[in-house]
Scaffold this motif. Structure first.
Motif, PDB file in Angstrom:
ATOM      1  N   GLY A 333       0.866  -1.180   0.000  1.00 32.11           N
ATOM      2  CA  GLY A 333       0.000   0.000   0.000  1.00 32.11           C
ATOM      3  C   GLY A 333       0.899   1.224   0.000  1.00 32.11           C
ATOM      4  N   GLY A 338       1.573   4.291   3.713  1.00 39.10           N
ATOM      5  CA  GLY A 338       2.594   3.369   3.218  1.00 39.10           C
ATOM      6  C   GLY A 338       3.795   4.097   2.633  1.00 39.10           C
ATOM      7  N   TYR A 400       4.123  -9.377  -5.674  1.00 37.64           N
ATOM      8  CA  TYR A 400       4.313  -9.894  -4.311  1.00 37.64           C
ATOM      9  C   TYR A 400       5.513 -10.825  -4.204  1.00 37.64           C
ATOM     10  N   ALA A 412      -0.327  -1.449   4.664  1.00 38.19           N
ATOM     11  CA  ALA A 412      -1.030  -0.171   4.848  1.00 38.19           C
ATOM     12  C   ALA A 412      -1.977   0.063   3.683  1.00 38.19           C
ATOM     13  N   PHE A 414      -6.086  -0.149   1.982  1.00 37.57           N
ATOM     14  CA  PHE A 414      -7.348   0.446   2.427  1.00 37.57           C
ATOM     15  C   PHE A 414      -7.852  -0.195   3.717  1.00 37.57           C
ATOM     16  N   LYS A 420      -7.864  -6.240   3.039  1.00 37.47           N
ATOM     17  CA  LYS A 420      -6.766  -6.666   3.910  1.00 37.47           C
ATOM     18  C   LYS A 420      -6.617  -8.196   3.860  1.00 37.47           C
ATOM     19  N   HIS A 463       0.959   0.289  14.602  1.00 40.50           N
ATOM     20  CA  HIS A 463       0.102   1.424  14.278  1.00 40.50           C
ATOM     21  C   HIS A 463       0.902   2.721  14.282  1.00 40.50           C
TER      22      HIS A 463
HETATM   23  P1  NAD Z   1      -4.620   5.399   1.348  1.00 38.28           P
HETATM   24  O1  NAD Z   1      -5.924   5.237   0.684  1.00 38.28           O
HETATM   25  O2  NAD Z   1      -3.903   6.688   1.213  1.00 38.28           O
HETATM   26  O3  NAD Z   1      -3.616   4.284   0.835  1.00 38.28           O
HETATM   27  C1  NAD Z   1      -3.984   2.942   0.645  1.00 38.28           C
HETATM   28  C2  NAD Z   1      -3.140   2.391  -0.479  1.00 38.28           C
HETATM   29  O4  NAD Z   1      -3.344   0.999  -0.546  1.00 38.28           O
HETATM   30  C3  NAD Z   1      -3.502   2.954  -1.837  1.00 38.28           C
HETATM   31  O5  NAD Z   1      -2.341   3.436  -2.494  1.00 38.28           O
HETATM   32  C4  NAD Z   1      -4.085   1.774  -2.568  1.00 38.28           C
HETATM   33  O6  NAD Z   1      -3.845   1.805  -3.976  1.00 38.28           O
HETATM   34  C5  NAD Z   1      -3.358   0.640  -1.895  1.00 38.28           C
HETATM   35  N1  NAD Z   1      -4.029  -0.641  -2.048  1.00 38.28           N
HETATM   36  C6  NAD Z   1      -5.340  -0.912  -1.928  1.00 38.28           C
HETATM   37  N2  NAD Z   1      -5.553  -2.215  -2.156  1.00 38.28           N
HETATM   38  C7  NAD Z   1      -4.358  -2.776  -2.400  1.00 38.28           C
HETATM   39  C8  NAD Z   1      -3.929  -4.097  -2.705  1.00 38.28           C
HETATM   40  N3  NAD Z   1      -4.798  -5.088  -2.798  1.00 38.28           N
HETATM   41  N4  NAD Z   1      -2.625  -4.316  -2.885  1.00 38.28           N
HETATM   42  C9  NAD Z   1      -1.746  -3.308  -2.803  1.00 38.28           C
HETATM   43  N5  NAD Z   1      -2.088  -2.051  -2.525  1.00 38.28           N
HETATM   44  C10 NAD Z   1      -3.384  -1.797  -2.334  1.00 38.28           C
HETATM   45  O7  NAD Z   1      -4.845   5.033   2.885  1.00 38.28           O
HETATM   46  P2  NAD Z   1      -3.979   5.400   4.154  1.00 38.28           P
HETATM   47  O8  NAD Z   1      -4.514   6.619   4.787  1.00 38.28           O
HETATM   48  O9  NAD Z   1      -2.543   5.335   3.785  1.00 38.28           O
HETATM   49  O10 NAD Z   1      -4.338   4.199   5.126  1.00 38.28           O
HETATM   50  C11 NAD Z   1      -3.757   2.932   4.965  1.00 38.28           C
HETATM   51  C12 NAD Z   1      -3.925   2.142   6.241  1.00 38.28           C
HETATM   52  O11 NAD Z   1      -3.287   2.826   7.309  1.00 38.28           O
HETATM   53  C13 NAD Z   1      -5.362   1.948   6.676  1.00 38.28           C
HETATM   54  O12 NAD Z   1      -5.489   0.671   7.259  1.00 38.28           O
HETATM   55  C14 NAD Z   1      -5.558   3.026   7.715  1.00 38.28           C
HETATM   56  O13 NAD Z   1      -6.559   2.694   8.644  1.00 38.28           O
HETATM   57  C15 NAD Z   1      -4.207   3.022   8.373  1.00 38.28           C
HETATM   58  N6  NAD Z   1      -3.855   4.265   9.086  1.00 38.28           N
HETATM   59  C16 NAD Z   1      -4.139   5.465   8.535  1.00 38.28           C
HETATM   60  C17 NAD Z   1      -3.772   6.612   9.214  1.00 38.28           C
HETATM   61  C18 NAD Z   1      -4.034   7.964   8.618  1.00 38.28           C
HETATM   62  O14 NAD Z   1      -3.818   8.967   9.298  1.00 38.28           O
HETATM   63  N7  NAD Z   1      -4.442   8.056   7.368  1.00 38.28           N
HETATM   64  C19 NAD Z   1      -3.137   6.518  10.461  1.00 38.28           C
HETATM   65  C20 NAD Z   1      -2.844   5.256  10.978  1.00 38.28           C
HETATM   66  C21 NAD Z   1      -3.212   4.132  10.281  1.00 38.28           C
END
Ligand code: NAD
Length: 737
Positions: A333, A338, A400, A412, A414, A420, A463
């Motif tokens: 991700g 990520g 992968y 990281a 969606f 997931k 986290h």
């Molecule tokens: P985001 O939407 O910016 O990024 C998610 C990425 O995952 C995207 O680039 C997407 O293309 C990719 N993705 C989706 N499906 C995929 C797959 N099957 N294989 C590979 N890549 C794939 O989201 P984010 O804000 O970076 O959040 C990611 C994770 O981190 C979530 O679980 C979120 O809960 C967690 N998180 C987010 C925050 C925050 O502040 N945004 C803080 C802590 C944790």
């Protein structure tokens, strides 16, 4: 005579090079032994007629980090024991103890022989105070040199002459600024301020320091010369008249009166500059003794100095698991989180494969690092070469199979269970048998996610907080089946990327977000009651929070709050959330499209720069407004701190957080919980469980059951216990030994 921590080499010119190099330590620090030996070094120098002067330097890459943990801890233990044994003389004894370093430095400064400090690297706290007591200071003209008196950040202040020597070398305004903020100075800035006499190339440092002595450096400090005047002028000069009336106002604006250590600095400088130097040192010693006895100093030092170091050094790491050596990390991700996780991993020198659904998305994720590197190089924080090395460690990919050699993988993608699940299965199909899989989920319980894994013992939550590059905390979440190898590897990884970990058992929201949402929900309650939004924000800051709750909610997004509230209803039923909260966020998101900073409309409006954000004027029309005169500021402040601290107490009671150090450090690093309290549990311990329970009961009467004290707190109140006593983090270590 030989010393454990120092060597002395006297050259043909009679200049003694005293090198501080503590065996078995990566950094020099002041300990009782070091102080004893330094006193002996000074005596030997004075006695030896062949010695004309001293160059004092460090044998390590850094000069010194200042006082040692054990010394500071020792002061508190001494004080507690003395108070029990001899309450009437305890303060006097502490006063004498506080004067030891001051006395030694003064002895060196008045020894009759010139001392020059040759500062070759980071020089902090007591080490810089020793340097200030030297007659000359030469620093390496290098990025490795960082100079600071950072004591205020842990609740105390420079108490070994710092508050007196700095304002006698530079003007009082810069002196106050430096010490009340604990700011770090470059060698150039230190020279411009007059705190360092000369800069020299690193290889010429010792020669430059010796040259100062050979050129006739006087063994008398400016303030010991007749007719000395401080560079900033007296209190009664025009500059003084401009500075001093404003100084306490500015401090109040910055600290809301929450930091006694910072106020003591202003008092030390103001009072100290009006009297002869030795009296001034006594004034500083008195205030230092007083500050050391405050709850703030005790709690801040414990959390921000002692516990933070202990957690950083792996206090929670299971024993017996060999230390991990990360050869290859995978990040799945390449989105908002990520991309940043890949950056901090590469910045730690670890090769990373950054995977997304297609190579374009993965490459876009790497572009984030390219932007950060470009920025750092432009600002001179990173060399071009280092930047290129860092970027070369990140390989974007959509395959992968590239994770075959990874020791550790962070997911990281969606926040969606199905996405997931697919990723976990795809990764595990290629992962080596002993690799560890970590999820960066923010809301999905780790135990549930681990059900998708064939190797739940090697599945863990890591986290991160946004912005990942800046936030120092990482929550490590244990699923029901997470094993020791996974915990050890996760903690080793967090250490490698130079963050502080807290280890938390699985629960909705983990530790930090549970607390954060209490903070935000209290603000919702206040809004609904008609407390003006500006007052909500200001009162939160007065309570010591760095960011108001409405501003914070705008940053994390109001639609995310809505999503979480709805998910909570779906999972736990309607009674699990306050319907008025849901109504508020539904109105903001669904009716008004106010989602937060991301769409420029939330509790605040975000006009185009350079205009500043301001509270959305329509907010006051949502609920009948109270006048500020009807509201009690102290009660509003209490509500914020109490609701968060209560949630922290619940996490301990439920066994989610098991070590009070983690609750405290996690609350300060994770969401800036009023640092002067030492964190959520220290806030309760600081006032005592009995007083806290009484405060909860009072608030529950007017503001709802969520303030009702828990059974654990009532029990602690009845028994007069503290969290650090009842859940003593050191007892486990002692029992295991
Ligand atoms: P985001 O939407 O910016 O990024 C998610 C990425 O995952 C995207 O680039 C997407 O293309 C990719 N993705 C989706 N499906 C995929 C797959 N099957 N294989 C590979 N890549 C794939 O989201 P984010 O804000 O970076 O959040 C990611 C994770 O981190 C979530 O679980 C979120 O809960 C967690 N998180 C987010 C925050 C925050 O502040 N945004 C803080 C802590 C944790």
């Amino acid at each position: 005579m030989t010393y454990t921590n120092f060597t002395i080499e006297t050259d043909a010119d009679g200049i003694a090079l005293v090198t501080w190099d503590m065996p078995g330590k990566s950094m020099n620090v002041f300990t009782a032994e070091v102080l004893r030996e330094l006193a002996a070094v000074n005596d030997a120098v004075v006695k030896d007629e062949a010695i004309k002067g001293v160059v004092f330097t460090s044998g390590k890459a850094t000069f010194s980090g200042g006082a040692d943990l054990s010394m500071i801890k020792g002061m508190f233990t001494f004080q507690a024991e003395e108070k029990k044994k001899n309450p009437e003389t305890a303060a006097q004894k502490l006063f004498e103890l506080c004067g030891e370093m001051t006395g030694l430095f003064r002895k060196i400064e008045t020894s009759g022989k010139p001392w020059v400090s040759a500062i070759n690297g980071t020089c902090m706290g007591g080490a810089f105070e020793l340097s200030l007591a030297c007659h000359g200071r030469v620093a390496s003209n290098s990025k490795a040199v960082k100079i600071a008196l950072p004591e205020v950040k842990v609740g105390i202040f420079p108490g070994a002459g710092g508050t007196q020597r700095v304002p006698r070398l530079t003007n009082a305004q810069d002196a106050l600024q430096m010490m009340t903020t604990g700011q770090t100075l470059t060698p150039q800035r230190a020279k411009a301020l007059g705190l360092v006499h000369e800069l020299a190339a690193p290889e010429a440092l010792i020669d430059a320091a010796k040259a100062m002595i050979k050129n006739g450096l006087k063994a008398v400090q400016p303030w010991d010369e007749k007719g000395f005047k401080a560079p900033g002028g007296s209190m009664w000069s025009a500059a003084g008249a401009q500075l001093w009336p404003a100084a306490s106002g500015i401090l109040r604006r910055e600290t809301y009166g929450n930091y006694p250590g910072a106020l003591a600095i202003v008092k030390c400088v103001y009072e100290g500059l009006q009297v002869p130097f030795d009296t001034a040192l006594k004034i500083e010693q008195r205030y230092f003794t007083q500050i050391l006895q405050t709850t703030e100093a005790f709690s801040m030092i414990r959390s921000l100095f002692v516990s933070m170091q202990e957690l950083g050094k792996g206090a929670r790491r299971p024993a017996g698991v060999p230390k991990s050596d990360f050869k290859h990390v995978g990040v799945i991700g390449a989105g908002f989180m990520g991309a940043s996780i890949a950056y901090v991993t590469a910045a730690a020198g670890i090769p990373v494969t950054l995977i997304d659904r297609d190579i374009d998305a993965a490459t876009k994720g790497k572009a984030h690092s390219e932007g950060l590197v470009k920025d750092s190089v432009a600002k001179g924080r990173m060399t071009q070469e280092k930047g290129e090395q860092l970027l070369a460690l990140i390989t974007p990919s959509a395959d992968y199979a590239d994770l075959k050699t990874a020791d550790f993988v962070v997911e990281a993608v969606f926040e969606d269970r199905k996405v997931k699940k697919d990723v976990i299965e795809a990764v595990e199909a290629v992962l080596s048998p002993d690799a560890i899989f970590a999820s960066n989920t923010s809301t999905l319980p780790i135990t549930g996610l681990a059900e998708n894994s064939k190797r739940p013992a090697q599945f863990i939550g890591v986290h991160f907080f946004s912005p990942v590059e800046k936030m120092m905390l990482t929550e490590v979440i244990l699923g029901k089946e997470t094993g020791d190898a996974a915990l050890a590897r996760a903690l080793d990884y967090v250490a490698a990327i130079k963050k502080t970990p807290i280890v938390v058992n699985d629960t909705r929201g983990f530790y930090v977000n549970r607390c954060v949402f209490r903070y935000i929900h209290e603000a919702y309650d206040m809004l609904i009651e008609g407390v003006p939004a500006v007052m909500i924000e200001n009162v939160a800051k007065m309570a010591g929070m760095p960011v108001g709750p409405l501003s914070l909610n705008d940053e994390v997004a109001i639609d995310l709050s809505q999503k979480i509230l709805k998910a909570t209803v779906a999972d736990l039923g309607e009674q699990a959330v306050d319907p008025a909260h849901l109504e508020l966020v539904n109105k903001l998101v669904d009716d008004l499209d106010r989602r937060g900073r991301k769409n420029g409309k939330g509790f605040y409006d975000y006009p185009e720069k350079p205009a500043k954000k301001h509270i959305w004027a329509g907010l006051k029309d949502l609920y009948p407004q109270k006048s500020a005169d009807e509201l009690d500021v102290q009660t509003l402040k209490d509500r914020f701190l109490v609701t968060i601290a209560l949630e922290a107490a619940r996490t301990i009671e439920e066994g989610i957080v098991t070590d009070p150090r983690e609750a405290d450090v996690g609350s300060i690093l994770g969401f800036g919980f009023a640092p002067y309290t030492g964190g959520t549990l220290s806030y309760i311990d600081g006032m005592g469980a009995k007083a806290f329970v009484a405060l909860c009961e009072k608030l529950a009467l007017s503001y709802g059951d969520h303030f009702a004290p828990t059974p654990l707190l009532k029990d602690m109140a009845a028994k007069g216990e503290t969290f650090y006593g009842r859940f003593d983090p050191y007892a486990k270590v002692a029992a295991a030994a």
